[in-house]
Design a protein around this motif. Structure first.
Motif, PDB file in Angstrom:
ATOM      1  N   LYS A   1       0.852  -1.190   0.000  1.00 53.84           N
ATOM      2  CA  LYS A   1       0.000   0.000   0.000  1.00 53.84           C
ATOM      3  C   LYS A   1       0.886   1.237   0.000  1.00 53.84           C
ATOM      4  O   LYS A   1       1.270   1.736   1.058  1.00 53.84           O
TER       5      LYS A   1
ATOM      6  N   GLY B   1      -8.059  -3.522   1.817  1.00 49.93           N
ATOM      7  CA  GLY B   1      -9.208  -3.550   2.728  1.00 49.93           C
ATOM      8  C   GLY B   1      -8.761  -3.369   4.165  1.00 49.93           C
ATOM      9  O   GLY B   1      -7.576  -3.137   4.440  1.00 49.93           O
ATOM     10  N   PRO B   2      -9.707  -3.450   5.106  1.00 50.00           N
ATOM     11  CA  PRO B   2      -9.373  -3.303   6.534  1.00 50.00           C
ATOM     12  C   PRO B   2      -8.703  -4.576   7.033  1.00 50.00           C
ATOM     13  O   PRO B   2      -9.357  -5.456   7.577  1.00 50.00           O
ATOM     14  N   ASN B   3      -7.405  -4.669   6.835  1.00 46.09           N
ATOM     15  CA  ASN B   3      -6.705  -5.943   7.013  1.00 46.09           C
ATOM     16  C   ASN B   3      -5.492  -5.822   7.930  1.00 46.09           C
ATOM     17  O   ASN B   3      -4.343  -6.010   7.496  1.00 46.09           O
ATOM     18  N   LEU B   4      -5.728  -5.475   9.183  1.00 47.81           N
ATOM     19  CA  LEU B   4      -4.628  -5.427  10.146  1.00 47.81           C
ATOM     20  C   LEU B   4      -4.136  -6.859  10.364  1.00 47.81           C
ATOM     21  O   LEU B   4      -4.902  -7.738  10.791  1.00 47.81           O
TER      22      LEU B   4
ATOM     23  N   LYS C   1      -4.783   6.079   2.831  1.00 48.26           N
ATOM     24  CA  LYS C   1      -5.257   5.930   4.223  1.00 48.26           C
ATOM     25  C   LYS C   1      -4.080   5.869   5.203  1.00 48.26           C
ATOM     26  O   LYS C   1      -4.234   6.227   6.378  1.00 48.26           O
ATOM     27  N   ASN C   2      -2.914   5.449   4.747  1.00 49.77           N
ATOM     28  CA  ASN C   2      -1.750   5.436   5.643  1.00 49.77           C
ATOM     29  C   ASN C   2      -1.370   6.854   6.055  1.00 49.77           C
ATOM     30  O   ASN C   2      -0.971   7.109   7.194  1.00 49.77           O
TER      31      ASN C   2
ATOM     32  N   ASP D   1     -10.827   0.414   5.056  1.00 48.96           N
ATOM     33  CA  ASP D   1      -9.415   0.418   5.457  1.00 48.96           C
ATOM     34  C   ASP D   1      -9.074   1.682   6.243  1.00 48.96           C
ATOM     35  O   ASP D   1      -8.300   1.655   7.206  1.00 48.96           O
TER      36      ASP D   1
ATOM     37  N   THR E   1      -7.520   1.565   9.998  1.00 49.21           N
ATOM     38  CA  THR E   1      -6.149   2.047  10.205  1.00 49.21           C
ATOM     39  C   THR E   1      -6.109   3.289  11.088  1.00 49.21           C
ATOM     40  O   THR E   1      -5.224   3.430  11.935  1.00 49.21           O
TER      41      THR E   1
ATOM     42  N   LEU F   1      -3.144  -1.065  16.593  1.00 52.12           N
ATOM     43  CA  LEU F   1      -2.295  -2.027  15.870  1.00 52.12           C
ATOM     44  C   LEU F   1      -1.683  -1.418  14.611  1.00 52.12           C
ATOM     45  O   LEU F   1      -0.736  -1.959  14.049  1.00 52.12           O
ATOM     46  N   SER F   2      -2.234  -0.292  14.135  1.00 51.52           N
ATOM     47  CA  SER F   2      -1.712   0.315  12.903  1.00 51.52           C
ATOM     48  C   SER F   2      -0.348   0.948  13.155  1.00 51.52           C
ATOM     49  O   SER F   2      -0.187   1.765  14.063  1.00 51.52           O
ATOM     50  N   ARG F   3       0.628   0.574  12.311  1.00 49.07           N
ATOM     51  CA  ARG F   3       1.964   1.177  12.441  1.00 49.07           C
ATOM     52  C   ARG F   3       1.915   2.656  12.076  1.00 49.07           C
ATOM     53  O   ARG F   3       2.616   3.470  12.643  1.00 49.07           O
ATOM     54  N   ASN F   4       1.074   3.014  11.085  1.00 47.56           N
ATOM     55  CA  ASN F   4       0.998   4.418  10.671  1.00 47.56           C
ATOM     56  C   ASN F   4       0.380   5.287  11.762  1.00 47.56           C
ATOM     57  O   ASN F   4       0.892   6.344  12.104  1.00 47.56           O
TER      58      ASN F   4
ATOM     59  N   VAL G   1       7.425  -1.373   8.657  1.00 47.19           N
ATOM     60  CA  VAL G   1       7.206  -0.278   7.730  1.00 47.19           C
ATOM     61  C   VAL G   1       5.922   0.514   8.049  1.00 47.19           C
ATOM     62  O   VAL G   1       4.857  -0.053   8.252  1.00 47.19           O
TER      63      VAL G   1
HETATM   64  O1  LIG Z   1      -0.170  -1.159  10.219  1.00 46.92           O
HETATM   65  P1  LIG Z   1      -0.466  -0.253   9.037  1.00 46.92           P
HETATM   66  O2  LIG Z   1      -0.673   1.162   9.448  1.00 46.92           O
HETATM   67  O3  LIG Z   1       0.540  -0.447   7.952  1.00 46.92           O
HETATM   68  O4  LIG Z   1      -1.875  -0.707   8.427  1.00 46.92           O
HETATM   69  C1  LIG Z   1      -2.080  -2.048   8.163  1.00 46.92           C
HETATM   70  C2  LIG Z   1      -3.129  -2.330   7.102  1.00 46.92           C
HETATM   71  O5  LIG Z   1      -2.832  -1.675   5.892  1.00 46.92           O
HETATM   72  C3  LIG Z   1      -4.531  -2.084   7.521  1.00 46.92           C
HETATM   73  O6  LIG Z   1      -5.421  -2.507   6.517  1.00 46.92           O
END
Ligand SMILES: O=P(O)(O)OC[C@H](O)CO
Ligand SMILES: NC(=O)c1ccc[n+]([C@@H]2O[C@H](COP(=O)([O-])OP(=O)(O)OC[C@H]3O[C@@H](n4cnc5c(N)ncnc54)[C@H](O)[C@@H]3O)[C@@H](O)[C@H]2O)c1
Length: 333
Positions: free
Chosen positions: A106, A136-139, A191-192, A244, A248, A253-256, A280
């Motif tokens: 992404k 998609g919303p895929n953590l 979205k990031n 997503d 995010t 849990l989202s790294r961004n 990343v």
């Molecule tokens: O952990 P992130 O911020 O890279 O987000 C993870 C995924 O892209 C969520 O769908």
């Protein structure tokens, strides 16, 4: 679909390999480090990226790209966006030109401003209808724990999207098909950047109104860019857009989001990078390429612009709210 090679044994590459294996696909996961491939093969775990998750017994792993690609009918690309071109160039001579390429990354490439499927087409010389995108919303951690979620498989060749869909449908992972690759990729990349802004707002102590404002206006600027590039606006109301974005921007849990939160609390970009331990946060680089793409197409993306200035121009996140709220008033649409 026959055997599938997954390239990249980070959080999402490993998790998606598990999804494919759980769906009954024959999967070999390529890891950059031999020790990671060894751990997956012998102890069925990837402790660096998915601690505590037991991987399927049928999942094979190797650090040799030739072994991963032997007999593969599809190749999944799960390396970070900014290294995809470099990696693909190295693997180019080994990849059968008739395979289906499935991009999980992404981001938008710095310099070329190319989407990931465009990088694949350019480097491998394959037609665009051979490339599918999963978004998609895929953590990863939630999916690895088999929590239910949905995703989209985007491919201009609908029949190919259906084959990929069949290869990754499980009791916990429900993929839908779409043909709007441009929208799916831009939704995933933008979205990031918006999640970085939401993290900054959280780190500054702002609450849910601010979060909802950033999510909603973030979606508006993402859709504006998408439409300028030929995407279907409805894609942004779907899993690769709103779905997503909400996951995010809201999830710890989202790294961004986490990266942005650190900046909002006063850490420097370097400190936030160090705390990410090599994982990343794509938006930190993509905020610049997306901003450049928007400028090239004359599209206004104020949140992306501010995130770029914080990450790369030393702008103080504490000035972010005044900067965005203080802009000239205008109609919502
Ligand atoms: O952990 P992130 O911020 O890279 O987000 C993870 C995924 O892209 C969520 O769908
Ligand atoms: N983690 C998620 O929840 C998630 C979900 C959906 C999409 N994505 C996207 O998938 C892509 C990969 O993310 P991830 O979460 O697996 O990342 P990660 O940071 O967990 O792992 C990245 C993987 O790529 C490898 N890698 C790093 N630099 C490399 C290089 N120069 N050459 C080759 N390999 C390299 C690492 O060794 C690691 O195996 C990103 O674009 C991300 O936005 C992630």
């Amino acid at each position: 679909m026959g055997p599938i090679a997954v390239f990249g044994a980070g959080s999402w590459g490993t998790t998606f390999a598990k999804v494919l294996a759980d769906a009954g696909s024959e999967v070999t996961l390529w890891a950059r480090r031999a020790s990671v491939a060894e751990s997956i093969t012998t102890s069925r775990t990837n402790p660096d990226y998915l601690p505590g998750v037991e991987l399927p017994a049928t999942l094979k792993s190797t650090s040799d790209p030739r072994v991963a690609l032997a007999g593969a009918s599809a190749v999944v690309l799960a390396v970070p966006s900014q290294s995809l071109r470099h990696n693909l160039t190295a693997w180019r001579g080994l990849i059968d030109p008739s395979v289906t390429l499935i991009s999980l990354a992404k981001g938008v490439e710095l310099g070329t401003l190319a989407r990931m499927s465009q990088v694949v087409v350019e480097v491998l010389g394959v037609p665009e209808n051979q490339v599918a995108v999963v978004s998609g919303p895929n953590l990863a951690k939630e999916i690895a724990a088999e929590q239910p979620t949905a995703a989209v498989i985007a491919c201009t060749d609908h029949d190919r999207a259906v084959r990929v869909q069949q290869a990754c449908t499980t009791g916990y992972f429900r993929p839908y098909t779409i043909t709007d690759v441009v929208g799916a990729e831009l939704g995933g990349a933008c979205k990031n950047v918006i999640a970085l802004s939401c993290g900054m707002a959280g780190g500054l102590g702002f609450g849910d109104n601010t979060l909802a404002t950033l999510i909603t206006r973030g979606l508006a600027e993402t859709a504006r860019l998408g439409v300028a590039l030929g995407a279907d606006p409805m894609t942004f109301a779907g899993l690769a857009g709103l779905g997503d974005l909400v996951a995010t921007c809201s999830s710890p849990l989202s790294r961004n989001r986490t990266f942005g939160e650190r900046l909002g609390r006063g850490e420097t970009v370097r400190q936030a990078q160090d705390a990410a331990h090599g994982q990343v946060a794509e938006g930190v680089k993509s905020c610049s390429s997306i901003r450049d793409l928007a400028m090239r197409h004359g599209v206004e993306m104020p949140i992306t612009e501010v995130v770029h200035r914080v990450c790369h121009d030393g702008f103080d996140p504490r000035e972010m709210a005044a900067d965005l709220i203080g802009r000239k008033t205008k109609p919502e649409r």
